[in-house]
Every structure is written in C-alpha cells, then in structure tokens.
Design a protein around this motif. Sequence first.
Motif, mmCIF file in Angstrom:
data_model
loop_
_atom_site.group_PDB
_atom_site.id
_atom_site.type_symbol
_atom_site.label_atom_id
_atom_site.label_comp_id
_atom_site.label_asym_id
_atom_site.label_seq_id
_atom_site.Cartn_x
_atom_site.Cartn_y
_atom_site.Cartn_z
ATOM 1 N N SER A 246 0.832 -1.190 0.000
ATOM 2 C CA SER A 246 0.000 0.000 0.000
ATOM 3 C C SER A 246 0.875 1.251 0.000
ATOM 4 O O SER A 246 1.891 1.318 0.679
ATOM 5 C CB SER A 246 -0.893 0.002 1.242
ATOM 6 O OG SER A 246 -1.535 1.250 1.336
ATOM 7 N N VAL A 248 -0.832 4.323 0.115
ATOM 8 C CA VAL A 248 -1.815 5.351 0.430
ATOM 9 C C VAL A 248 -1.272 6.302 1.501
ATOM 10 O O VAL A 248 -0.715 5.857 2.501
ATOM 11 C CB VAL A 248 -3.124 4.713 0.927
ATOM 12 C CG1 VAL A 248 -4.165 5.774 1.202
ATOM 13 C CG2 VAL A 248 -3.628 3.701 -0.072
ATOM 14 N N GLU A 285 -3.234 6.732 -3.771
ATOM 15 C CA GLU A 285 -4.332 5.799 -3.597
ATOM 16 C C GLU A 285 -5.053 5.557 -4.924
ATOM 17 O O GLU A 285 -5.225 6.472 -5.720
ATOM 18 C CB GLU A 285 -5.334 6.370 -2.590
ATOM 19 C CG GLU A 285 -6.516 5.452 -2.323
ATOM 20 C CD GLU A 285 -7.513 6.060 -1.331
ATOM 21 O OE1 GLU A 285 -8.117 5.297 -0.583
ATOM 22 O OE2 GLU A 285 -7.664 7.299 -1.320
ATOM 23 N N ASP A 470 -6.963 0.313 -4.075
ATOM 24 C CA ASP A 470 -6.728 0.290 -2.635
ATOM 25 C C ASP A 470 -8.052 0.301 -1.898
ATOM 26 O O ASP A 470 -8.121 -0.014 -0.716
ATOM 27 C CB ASP A 470 -5.920 1.532 -2.219
ATOM 28 C CG ASP A 470 -4.544 1.513 -2.838
ATOM 29 O OD1 ASP A 470 -3.781 0.588 -2.542
ATOM 30 O OD2 ASP A 470 -4.253 2.412 -3.644
#
Lengths: 526, 368
Positions: A246, A248, A285, A470
């Motif tokens: 990830s 984000v 994201e 995501d």
Amino acid sequence: MAPAVELRGITKRFPGVVANHDIDITVRRGTVHALVGENGAGKSTLMKILYGMQKPDEGTIGIDGEQVSFHSPADAIARNIGMVHQHFMLADNLTVLENIVLGGEKLHGIGGRARAEIVKISDRYGLGVRPDVLVEDLGVADRQRVEILKVLYRGARTLILDEPTAVLVPQEVDALFDNLRELKAEGLTVIFISHKLGEVLSVADDITVIRRGTTVASVVPGETTPKQLAELMVGSELPSPQTRESTVTDVRMLEVEGLRLVTADAEGVRRTVLDEVSLTIHKGEVLGIAGVEGNGQAELVEAIMGMRHPDSGTVTLDGTDISHAATRTRREDGIGYIPEDRHRHGLLLEAPLWENRILGHVTERPNAKGRLLDLKAARADTERIVTEYDVRTPGIEVTAASLSGGNQQKLIVGREMSHHPKLLIAAHPTRGVDVGAQAQIWDQIRTARREGLAVLLISADLDELIGLSDCLRVMYRGRLVADADPATITPEELGSAMTGAASGHLTASGEAAHQEPRPSQEGESE
Amino acid sequence: MKKLDKNKLILGVAAPVLAIVAALAITSVIILATGKDPIHAYTVMADFGSKSDSQVWIVNKAIPYYLSALAVAIGFRMNLFNIGVDGQYRIAAFFAAVVGGALTLPGFLQIPLIIIVAMLVGSVWAGIAGLLKTTRGVSEVITTIMLNSIAAAVIGYFLQEGRLAQKDGNLFHTPNIPSSSHFFTIPTTPKPLDGFLVVAVIVGALYWFVLNRTRFGFDLRTVGQSESAAEASGVSVKRMVVTSMLLSGAAAGLIGMPTLLGVSYNYGTDFPIGIGFTGIAIALLGRNHPVGMAAGALLWGFLERTGTQLEFEDYQQEIVGVMQGVIVLCVVIAYELVRRYGLRLQQRQVGEELAAQARKTDKAEVSA
C-alpha cells in the motif's frame, strides 16, 4: 453423427497480416463449444468466416458433414447458422416483436402468427421474452435474449455468440448460461466466444484455444484449470493486476462532495444520474468504482473533468476548489484523463501521432511556447513516448487510426503520464487492449501510484478493479451504495452489490453489513 | 518512414491530377454531345488565357475569389458551413462604402478605417449565426442562408435616394470615396495589377500560420476533426464556434474591398454579387489549403476569362459553368477516394512493418 461445424485448415490473409492460419475446429452437435483467445487472436475473423461475412483464402467449412461455401450471411442463415453480435443490432424505438420480424417478414408474417411463434420459442428455451415491450425499455440482458430469439426465429440450429458476457454482471451471466443449457438440451449447438476463462470452464463442453491466429489446443473443461487455459491463450506467464504494497497517504488529493446531476433525455424524462456522490482520493491511492455500465460512472468522470456541469456539489483538487473551472484549467491543474471511449474522447483518428500527443495538453510544455506551438519539441517528445511506452508504430507521422487499440491506448497513457498528473482518471484503461499492453498499463498505473499519484479507476473488469484498487466503491443508479476492501472481496460479492442487491460495507463473508438503511430499496419504491 | 512520406506526396498530387483528368474527360464528352470539337475549345482557351492582358484580368479577378475561399475555409476547418459569406461581404462592403463616402481623411487613415469597418460588419453578421448556433442550437447553414437574404434586404432598403445612396442614371450607389482612399496598384502592362493582391497573400499566409503554428489554430482544427475529443481535451467548443464565425466574417469583410477601393469606389446596385458562393467552390477545390485555394481562384478566373472567348468560336456560353461544376464535383470525389485509399494504404503498411518487426524479434528470440 456428423459434427455440426467442421473447420479444416482455414487461412485468411488480410493485406500485410495473416488473421487466421491452419485453423481446425470440430464442433459436436448439441454442445456448447467455447472459442477462447486474447483480443486480437483472430476469434472474430474466424466467426465472420463461419457466418459468411468473410471468405477464407484456404480451407474448408463443413456443416452437418456437408462441405459448404458461404458468400454472405444469408447463405449461413440458410444453413441454420445464426450470430449474436457483441454490439446489439436492435432498433430502440421498435417493440421486441417488430425487431424480431424485421427483415424476416416472410417467415411468419408480422402479426399474430409471428407473435405466436415468438412466444413458442421463448417458452421452449426459457427466454422469457415479452413481445410487446419497447426495446429501449429493456436492460442489457433482456436485449441479449431478444437477439438470441431473433436468431432462433430465423431457424438457427447453430448459434454463434460473440463475447456475450462482456456486458453482463455475474448474475446475468448465470442466467444466460442457463439459457444456453436449455438450447443445448434441445439439440442446438452453441459456439461461444470469450476470453473470460472462469465462465468458459463453467459452461462449455469443449474448448478450443486460439493464439496468434491459429488453433493451439483443444481441451475439455474437466481436465484443465483456468491457469492452464490462460497460459495456453497467452503462451507465457500471466500478468496479474495485483498491487503489492500500500502506498496510500493521508494527503487528500481529490474531494468530491455531494455531487448531483439531473439530466433530461430526448423525451424530456428527467433522471438523476448522479445522486449525492461524495468521495475522497488520497495521494498514492487507487479508488476503484465498480458498477454495471450506465449507472452514472461516465457522468461522474465527466463532472470531475468539467465536461458536464453538476446541479450541485463541489470538486476539490489538491485543496483548490475547481467546481467551476473549465476543462482545460482542470487539465492544466493536474488531472490526467484516460477516457472510456478513446476514439471519441482521446484521439484524433486521422491526425498523426504527434498531433495526438498535443491533444489535451496544447497549452503545456513541450507542446507550446507562449501562444505558439512548438512542433519540434512536440515531435521529439512524441518519439520519446513511443519509445518509453513501447507504442508499436513505424513512426510518429502515421495516423492514430492505423495503430492497434492497444498501441493507441499506450500512446494515451504515455501522453497523460508525461504531464505528471496529480490525479489520473482511468476509465476502462485496458478495454480492448491485448494482454501484453494490459500488463504494461497496469505497471504504469502502479508506478505512478507509488510516486504519489491519486487514481480514480473505473472498470468493468472486476479482476482489474480488485487487483489495482486500494479501496472500492460500488455505484448503482447514480449513487455510491457500497464500499469494499479489495483485499478480501471476491468478484461474485462485488457483482451482487453491482445489481443493487447489497449495500453498505461489504465484508468477505459475502453478507452485506447493513450499516445504513438500504438505499437501493428506497430507490425502487420511489 | 521514408516510404510513407513518398506515398503521402504521391497521393497529394494524385488527387488533383485525377480530378482534372476526370473533369476534362467529362467536359469533352459534353462538348462532343453538343456536336463541337472539345480539343479546339481547349486550344482557344489556352491561347486566349495566356495573353498578357488576360493574365492581369485573371489575377485581379482571383483576388476576391481567394479572400472569399479563405473566409469559407476558416469555417470548413472546424466543420462549420458558413454559406453566408455572400451576405457578409456585401453588407460589409456596403457599410464600409457608406463610411468611406462620408469621410475625407488622409488615405493612410481612411483606407484602414474602411477596411476595419468592413471586417467588423462582416464579423457581426457572421457572429449572429455563431451565437444562434451556440445558444439556441440553430444550424449555421440555415441562419447564414437566411442572413444572406436579410443582408440583401437591408442593403436594398438603404440603397435608395434620400437614404444612404444617390441616383446616377439608372443606378443607385453610395457617395464615392475620396480619391485619397483609392488603393494602390502594381504597375504592369498592359493594365495594372490590383494592390490588394498583397493583402490577399498576407491573409493567406496568416491563415496558414494561425492554423498550423498556434495553439488557437490547433484547438480550431481539433474541433473540426472531433468535437467530442476537443471537448474532452479542454477546448470550449461553443466559444470556438463563435470565434471562428467572427473570424470567417472578418475575412468575408475583405472580399468587397478590392472592388470598392480599386474599381467602383462606391457600393451601387451593380456591385458584384455571388462571390461568397464562388468561395465555397474554391475552398472545396483547394481543400482549404492556402496554396490550393490560390490555384483554385486562378483557375476560376481563367475559366471565366476564356469562357467569353468560346462564345466567339460558336460554343455554348454555358459550357464554362458546366466545366466549373464538373471540376468541383470531380475534385470532391477524387479527394475523398484518395483520402480513403491513403488511410487504408497506411494501415496496411503499418501492419506490414510491425509484422516485419515482430518476425525479426521472434527470430532473435529463437536464435538467442
């Protein structure tokens, strides 16, 4: 029993390319025979040959053990072969009955006899077609059944279905497959073109794999896995859209608040196409929007791009309110756009590649200096994009129309990425794109995401959505009705939310946790 | 790549050659059908057209035609069909003549003033059609045609004694502009060339430059090629429609100027009409290209000049009109055929080259 269709050594050359060569297929009567292969492998050309739209340069076609030569679809229809095209060929403003008898008036007339015949066929195969409904009032799945009935009405015993599931949600696919089994049980033969392997394995009796224009394998569903099938199709290791780690952040890049858009169609019927849509995308994201096409995704994209003017709501990009900014300003401010329909919105088909590189970024460097174009720099930069993004073309002076879909898309992706967008709107970024280009486009989105790009991803390919996003939201009738975590959700669960059957936060168990009253039901009772 | 460029050149030449050959063939058949000798007709035309006084006449005639074609082409380049160039140049020339006839300023002030008035009036007249299209969705084809009639009616109303005109024999015309406002000429024998030739060349060059070298021109061409792509790329299509109509009208305003400033010195009931429609034909003929349209305008002048001579040789006078029509038709068809063929050819070549590349890499993989 002679096979329903027997193709032997079919070769079809187009100037410069061999579309099909040495194709051998045997389709047994009373079976569903799947033809799989990636986009551009030559499936459609082959079916056009079988349906009489193209003549093969070499090879023979046998129908029920008899060798035939088709000069037009009429010949194929006379031999009881029917085709349901990927793009439906129905007149919206006519009823189902009228559509079915259109062009086949001599068969059973256009009145009571025709109606009786339609009802008979519909009942026999469980199609559930209502003859007097206007086609424009029908959903996609119903239209498809009308197309199938149209073909049966003309006496088809062998049906060719070109990518019939491309436009359906999983539940509708199941219904279609039930219909196909009915047809099969009645002794009809179905040739089913697809590149969705799970579906193929669940419905087909025999599978033929086509790669680079020729048949590479014939397999039986019971003895093969989707992975094996895919590798036969691609001929190599499979790319996957899986996003690894990830990236984000908590920096809000795009905030959409309470977007509402009401449109009036030609008859003046007002429809709320965007209903209080709110979403936030952070730096790094990817937000995926799932939904059956026509539930407001296109309008959402166009509202964010400034191509449509919502009735209320705000759009904020990187802290700046751009709700009333012009499309060009939004682009200059850092929105990259991979449009859903690249021919309509992304390219000038008859212009050279370098002009297409300027399109959408005419005010930005390297394309312009002041108010003048900088043709030299634009050309040089086009060369760079062609190299870096592996656009297969002999040069930058050829027209965009002469490139294949995948290469057109790579050019668009390269162009949009070259201006280092803050937000990328990717609407069906890999639609109609071959597997190689698909993997590349996914890679580019992932790389840019790692560098802090915010992405709004809209796709009909649920694997792509789940693999790249995501965070997932489901859009239904203009509303964002559900959200899901791509790490745990399955395509089936997502599909059920797309039909409006589930809302709120979707969990892995497949049960929707009803955190809010079900807006979809309210919507229906309105 | 070189091969593609060469093809492009060949195709570029092929279309006009094809068109002219076809047009000559068809015209010959028509002349034969009237029982006359086509070859002799062409010889007469060539001989008469190459005389030096004919040449001057042709060039002078071609100047307003060229300006008219430019005005039409500005619209064409973004898929706007400005049929109203005819009304625009007439009403522009009329009011320019009124202003010019009412003032006696030094020439270096008054000539530009007259030209600017003409361009403004032309713009306004064309702009009405642009605004109606963007605000009410009315097709510019319809509004410009109707505005042609309205322009004629407006001129007819004012072009009367006691209003803005004076009577001169059977004719009504606006007061003459002072001789200081006469445009310069380029001395040639036997007759001088109209100085407006210079203006026409400048406007042609400007047209090319703006379309091909500026952001604005790119936007305009984008709208012409695909309105949806233009909208998505950030062009405001509506504003573009209005802007290009204004520009088209401004260019149309220039059409009457060679006549007003160099020949008639007033706007009268005998002021030339119909040049706006000729411009449509020439823009089609020249494919909206500044050089192509120049050639088209000269060809038109040549046909009109030499057509008069055919009458003396006992040919039908209408034969020139037939020729002009046939040429335009042939050109439009030939260009479309060549364009489609070129597109297919290119797609095939791209396919071939890519296939060749793929084969090479395949082999490389095998040998590796």
